[in-house]
Each structure stands twice: as structure tokens, then as C-alpha cells.
Design a protein around this motif. Sequence first.
Motif, PDB file in Angstrom:
ATOM      1  N   LYS A  56      29.135  26.498  56.550  1.00  0.00           N
ATOM      2  CA  LYS A  56      29.953  27.439  55.503  1.00  0.00           C
ATOM      3  C   LYS A  56      29.128  28.395  55.327  1.00  0.00           C
ATOM      4  O   LYS A  56      29.777  29.815  56.002  1.00  0.00           O
ATOM      5  CB  LYS A  56      30.289  26.866  54.280  1.00  0.00           C
ATOM      6  N   MET A  57      27.818  28.505  55.075  1.00  0.00           N
ATOM      7  CA  MET A  57      26.975  29.676  54.409  1.00  0.00           C
ATOM      8  C   MET A  57      27.126  30.146  56.333  1.00  0.00           C
ATOM      9  O   MET A  57      26.826  31.077  56.042  1.00  0.00           O
ATOM     10  CB  MET A  57      25.895  29.420  53.679  1.00  0.00           C
ATOM     11  N   LYS A  58      26.321  29.650  57.298  1.00  0.00           N
ATOM     12  CA  LYS A  58      26.227  29.791  58.932  1.00  0.00           C
ATOM     13  C   LYS A  58      27.390  30.508  59.230  1.00  0.00           C
ATOM     14  O   LYS A  58      26.734  31.676  60.380  1.00  0.00           O
ATOM     15  CB  LYS A  58      26.066  28.879  59.474  1.00  0.00           C
ATOM     16  N   ASP A  59      28.885  30.324  58.538  1.00  0.00           N
ATOM     17  CA  ASP A  59      29.792  31.343  58.865  1.00  0.00           C
ATOM     18  C   ASP A  59      30.688  31.757  58.106  1.00  0.00           C
ATOM     19  O   ASP A  59      31.096  32.949  58.464  1.00  0.00           O
ATOM     20  CB  ASP A  59      30.838  30.115  58.788  1.00  0.00           C
ATOM     21  N   GLY A  60      29.414  32.546  57.167  1.00  0.00           N
ATOM     22  CA  GLY A  60      29.491  33.911  56.146  1.00  0.00           C
ATOM     23  C   GLY A  60      29.858  33.864  55.299  1.00  0.00           C
ATOM     24  O   GLY A  60      29.882  34.465  54.080  1.00  0.00           O
ATOM     25  N   GLY A  61      30.384  32.401  54.622  1.00  0.00           N
ATOM     26  CA  GLY A  61      30.577  31.607  53.683  1.00  0.00           C
ATOM     27  C   GLY A  61      29.241  32.070  52.475  1.00  0.00           C
ATOM     28  O   GLY A  61      27.830  32.767  52.712  1.00  0.00           O
ATOM     29  N   ARG A  62      30.034  32.066  51.016  1.00  0.00           N
ATOM     30  CA  ARG A  62      28.964  32.569  49.814  1.00  0.00           C
ATOM     31  C   ARG A  62      28.833  30.420  48.966  1.00  0.00           C
ATOM     32  O   ARG A  62      30.461  29.987  49.264  1.00  0.00           O
ATOM     33  CB  ARG A  62      29.347  33.021  49.211  1.00  0.00           C
ATOM     34  N   LEU A  63      27.952  30.615  48.289  1.00  0.00           N
ATOM     35  CA  LEU A  63      28.449  28.771  46.799  1.00  0.00           C
ATOM     36  C   LEU A  63      28.301  29.825  45.611  1.00  0.00           C
ATOM     37  O   LEU A  63      27.734  31.009  45.222  1.00  0.00           O
ATOM     38  CB  LEU A  63      26.765  28.486  47.507  1.00  0.00           C
ATOM     39  N   LEU A 122      36.796  33.358  39.508  1.00  0.00           N
ATOM     40  CA  LEU A 122      36.597  33.871  40.833  1.00  0.00           C
ATOM     41  C   LEU A 122      37.608  34.272  41.886  1.00  0.00           C
ATOM     42  O   LEU A 122      36.511  34.708  42.639  1.00  0.00           O
ATOM     43  CB  LEU A 122      37.084  32.075  41.434  1.00  0.00           C
ATOM     44  N   LYS A 123      38.502  34.426  41.548  1.00  0.00           N
ATOM     45  CA  LYS A 123      39.648  35.847  42.151  1.00  0.00           C
ATOM     46  C   LYS A 123      38.391  37.453  42.081  1.00  0.00           C
ATOM     47  O   LYS A 123      39.306  37.738  43.134  1.00  0.00           O
ATOM     48  CB  LYS A 123      40.678  35.677  41.440  1.00  0.00           C
ATOM     49  N   ALA A 124      38.117  37.692  41.077  1.00  0.00           N
ATOM     50  CA  ALA A 124      37.135  38.177  40.771  1.00  0.00           C
ATOM     51  C   ALA A 124      35.681  38.599  41.900  1.00  0.00           C
ATOM     52  O   ALA A 124      35.697  39.800  41.908  1.00  0.00           O
ATOM     53  CB  ALA A 124      36.181  38.387  39.243  1.00  0.00           C
ATOM     54  N   HIS A 125      35.524  37.610  42.509  1.00  0.00           N
ATOM     55  CA  HIS A 125      34.962  37.723  43.305  1.00  0.00           C
ATOM     56  C   HIS A 125      34.878  37.697  44.771  1.00  0.00           C
ATOM     57  O   HIS A 125      34.771  37.878  45.869  1.00  0.00           O
ATOM     58  CB  HIS A 125      33.323  36.803  43.162  1.00  0.00           C
ATOM     59  N   ASN A 126      36.863  37.577  44.746  1.00  0.00           N
ATOM     60  CA  ASN A 126      37.497  37.974  46.149  1.00  0.00           C
ATOM     61  C   ASN A 126      36.904  35.866  46.876  1.00  0.00           C
ATOM     62  O   ASN A 126      36.408  36.358  48.162  1.00  0.00           O
ATOM     63  CB  ASN A 126      37.167  38.792  47.696  1.00  0.00           C
ATOM     64  N   ILE A 127      37.156  34.994  45.888  1.00  0.00           N
ATOM     65  CA  ILE A 127      37.312  33.866  46.856  1.00  0.00           C
ATOM     66  C   ILE A 127      37.501  33.387  47.844  1.00  0.00           C
ATOM     67  O   ILE A 127      39.488  34.126  47.861  1.00  0.00           O
ATOM     68  CB  ILE A 127      37.512  33.341  45.483  1.00  0.00           C
ATOM     69  N   SER A 128      37.755  32.981  49.208  1.00  0.00           N
ATOM     70  CA  SER A 128      37.704  32.930  50.119  1.00  0.00           C
ATOM     71  C   SER A 128      37.702  31.031  50.734  1.00  0.00           C
ATOM     72  O   SER A 128      36.957  30.214  50.614  1.00  0.00           O
ATOM     73  CB  SER A 128      37.943  33.965  51.136  1.00  0.00           C
ATOM     74  N   GLU A 129      38.115  31.366  51.806  1.00  0.00           N
ATOM     75  CA  GLU A 129      38.076  29.385  52.735  1.00  0.00           C
ATOM     76  C   GLU A 129      36.738  29.399  53.230  1.00  0.00           C
ATOM     77  O   GLU A 129      36.585  28.242  53.398  1.00  0.00           O
ATOM     78  CB  GLU A 129      39.900  28.783  53.137  1.00  0.00           C
ATOM     79  N   LYS A 130      35.948  30.572  52.758  1.00  0.00           N
ATOM     80  CA  LYS A 130      34.691  30.584  54.115  1.00  0.00           C
ATOM     81  C   LYS A 130      33.873  30.263  52.912  1.00  0.00           C
ATOM     82  O   LYS A 130      32.817  29.564  53.479  1.00  0.00           O
ATOM     83  CB  LYS A 130      34.898  31.859  54.224  1.00  0.00           C
ATOM     84  N   ASP A 131      34.301  30.141  51.659  1.00  0.00           N
ATOM     85  CA  ASP A 131      33.174  29.780  50.539  1.00  0.00           C
ATOM     86  C   ASP A 131      33.323  28.110  49.710  1.00  0.00           C
ATOM     87  O   ASP A 131      33.849  27.810  50.162  1.00  0.00           O
ATOM     88  CB  ASP A 131      33.262  30.389  48.974  1.00  0.00           C
ATOM     89  N   VAL A 132      31.654  27.803  49.630  1.00  0.00           N
ATOM     90  CA  VAL A 132      32.300  26.463  48.785  1.00  0.00           C
ATOM     91  C   VAL A 132      32.039  26.827  47.043  1.00  0.00           C
ATOM     92  O   VAL A 132      31.334  27.711  46.900  1.00  0.00           O
ATOM     93  CB  VAL A 132      30.770  25.725  49.366  1.00  0.00           C
ATOM     94  N   VAL A 133      33.065  26.158  46.243  1.00  0.00           N
ATOM     95  CA  VAL A 133      32.418  25.885  45.417  1.00  0.00           C
ATOM     96  C   VAL A 133      32.307  24.791  44.047  1.00  0.00           C
ATOM     97  O   VAL A 133      33.277  23.769  44.146  1.00  0.00           O
ATOM     98  CB  VAL A 133      33.781  26.628  44.625  1.00  0.00           C
ATOM     99  N   ILE A 134      30.698  24.901  43.091  1.00  0.00           N
ATOM    100  CA  ILE A 134      30.281  23.558  42.886  1.00  0.00           C
ATOM    101  C   ILE A 134      30.517  23.543  41.596  1.00  0.00           C
ATOM    102  O   ILE A 134      30.075  24.236  40.573  1.00  0.00           O
ATOM    103  CB  ILE A 134      28.892  23.213  43.110  1.00  0.00           C
ATOM    104  N   GLY A 135      32.066  23.008  41.086  1.00  0.00           N
ATOM    105  CA  GLY A 135      31.953  22.969  39.656  1.00  0.00           C
ATOM    106  C   GLY A 135      29.987  21.822  38.865  1.00  0.00           C
ATOM    107  O   GLY A 135      29.953  20.983  38.716  1.00  0.00           O
ATOM    108  N   VAL A 136      30.447  23.023  38.325  1.00  0.00           N
ATOM    109  CA  VAL A 136      28.715  21.906  37.055  1.00  0.00           C
ATOM    110  C   VAL A 136      28.956  21.377  36.022  1.00  0.00           C
ATOM    111  O   VAL A 136      29.607  22.239  34.249  1.00  0.00           O
ATOM    112  CB  VAL A 136      27.591  22.966  37.183  1.00  0.00           C
ATOM    113  N   ALA A 137      28.956  20.058  34.936  1.00  0.00           N
ATOM    114  CA  ALA A 137      29.333  19.990  34.313  1.00  0.00           C
ATOM    115  C   ALA A 137      29.033  18.130  33.431  1.00  0.00           C
ATOM    116  O   ALA A 137      29.986  17.065  34.188  1.00  0.00           O
ATOM    117  CB  ALA A 137      31.351  19.913  34.041  1.00  0.00           C
ATOM    118  N   ALA A 138      27.993  18.072  33.029  1.00  0.00           N
ATOM    119  CA  ALA A 138      28.012  17.109  32.442  1.00  0.00           C
ATOM    120  C   ALA A 138      29.308  15.781  32.232  1.00  0.00           C
ATOM    121  O   ALA A 138      28.829  14.802  32.550  1.00  0.00           O
ATOM    122  CB  ALA A 138      26.760  16.994  31.566  1.00  0.00           C
ATOM    123  N   SER A 139      29.982  16.063  31.093  1.00  0.00           N
ATOM    124  CA  SER A 139      30.719  15.370  31.173  1.00  0.00           C
ATOM    125  C   SER A 139      31.681  14.814  32.166  1.00  0.00           C
ATOM    126  O   SER A 139      32.267  14.172  32.598  1.00  0.00           O
ATOM    127  CB  SER A 139      31.638  15.739  30.068  1.00  0.00           C
TER     128      SER A 139
END
Length: 271
Positions: A56-63, A122-139
Motif C-alpha cells: 500500500k505504501m509503495k502505491d502512495g498509501g499511509r499507515l 480517521l476521517k480528519a486525516h482523509n482516510i482512503s482505500e490507499k491506506d492501512v489501519v492497524i488497531g492496537v489493543a491488548a484486550s
Amino acid sequence: MSFTKTTEQDSHYNDLEKMSVNEIISHMNSEDKTVPIAVEKALPLVEILIENVVKKMKDGGRLFYIGAGTSGRLGILDASECPPTFGVPNDLVIGLIAGGDSAIRKAVENAEDSTSQGWMDLKAHNISEKDVVIGVAASGTTPYVVSTIKRCNEEKIITGCITCNKNSPLSIAAQFPIEVVVGPEFLTGSSRMKAGTAQKLVLNMITTTTMIRLGRVKDNKMVDMQLSNNKLVDRGVKMIMNELNVTEEEASQLLEKHQSVRKSISYGRKQ
């Protein structure tokens, strides 16, 4: 699918207040030694997620990392280290925490219980299909995180997670889950301990491996690091000296001129 919160189970150690300092830290150390073993078992899952992030990053996406409490702070820590370490833009890897930036230092009441705020963040950062979202939660149950991952799936955004419980709601929701099961904490329920350590190890792997694959490392050196203090300037000078076999003075002049270790080495090789 059965789900047990091993992160909340009783400690294997009782009467902590009766222990000596040596006993406390020895037992903590014994528990900490189990964390890398748990991470090792999850490496195949870590690899799969990283491959998707790199693509995704090689295609211009963010993490994006999204979390609450300790998990959110760890994501922000990892994201904030990427620009100085690898010379990437500040908005390439972004950490978000329930309650906003003020929650980095002080807990914000009920912030992690929201099932809508994560997507708004996420919307405040203009999230799109180009990006990847990782949820971090111990529980693996934090509403702020789980709801956001589910919404990202609906919006056709690649999702992953880092959690320390098996078969948690977050693991089930994420497309590429990473489960590092470290078991009960030395201090019952204090997931800033082994669980936090496990999450930090995995976060290190994700960004460092991604940046290596994106060409942000040469050999084993941080050639794109930001020269933000004397220590890093000195490190940069030594890299240039070793790569070009030049004197310290010559290396310093190159670095002062080009303000980049990579550019200094490239220019020096052409001479």
C-alpha cells in the motif's frame, strides 16, 4: 468461537506487597523473558501484515495506528519515531489515540468506549482505500478500536491489529490479525507490562521492516535520518567517513553542504 481474556487473568504470583525488591524484579524479569517467545509464534502473521503495508505504501498509501490508553500511546510513539529515523514525512505513519492528543499524557474518561469517534478521527486525516489501519489493543475488546476496524472494513480499507488475547472481537474483525498471547501479567490486569512490551516489539518490526523495504535504509545504516542534534550529526559524519573512506573534515563538509547522509554519500561517490 470461545474467547478468554488471558490478559485479565490472575497473576501467577501472590502477596506481592510481602515480596522484597529483589523478589519483585526477579519475578517480573522471569515473566518478561516469555514475551519474545510469544512474539516469535506470531511472526508468520506479522509478515503477512507487513507485506500488505509495504504494498500500500509503495502505491502512495499511509499507515495508521489506532488505540486507547497504553496501546494508543505505543502506536503514537512508534509513528512519531519514523520521521527522525527514516526521514519520511510526518503524515506517512500516523498514531491516533482515544481522547485525542491530551490522552497521551493523561487518561480521558470514557474515551475508549466510543463506537464512532475512531472513524471520525480517521476521517480528519482523509482516510482512503490507499491506506492501512492497524488497531492496537491488548484486550482486543476496546470499543473505540474494534468499531473503527469494522468501519474500515466496510470502507474497503485494509485492516490489521495487534492484540494479546486469542479470538478477541478485534482479532475477528481485523483482516490481518496479530495475536501475541503473553498470558497473565505479574500485576493482575496491568497490560502495560508484558502485553505492552509485546506490542512494542511488533510495532518495531512493522515500521522498521516496512522502511527497509521502501529503501529507507542502506546496508544497516539510517542514511535518511533527520540531523536534529549533535549526536545524529556525528553519527552521520561517521557513516560518510566509512562509506567514502574520507577524513572527518571532508565528511563534515559534505554533510554540511547536502544536509543528508544519503545525498552526501551519493555525491562523494560521483567525484
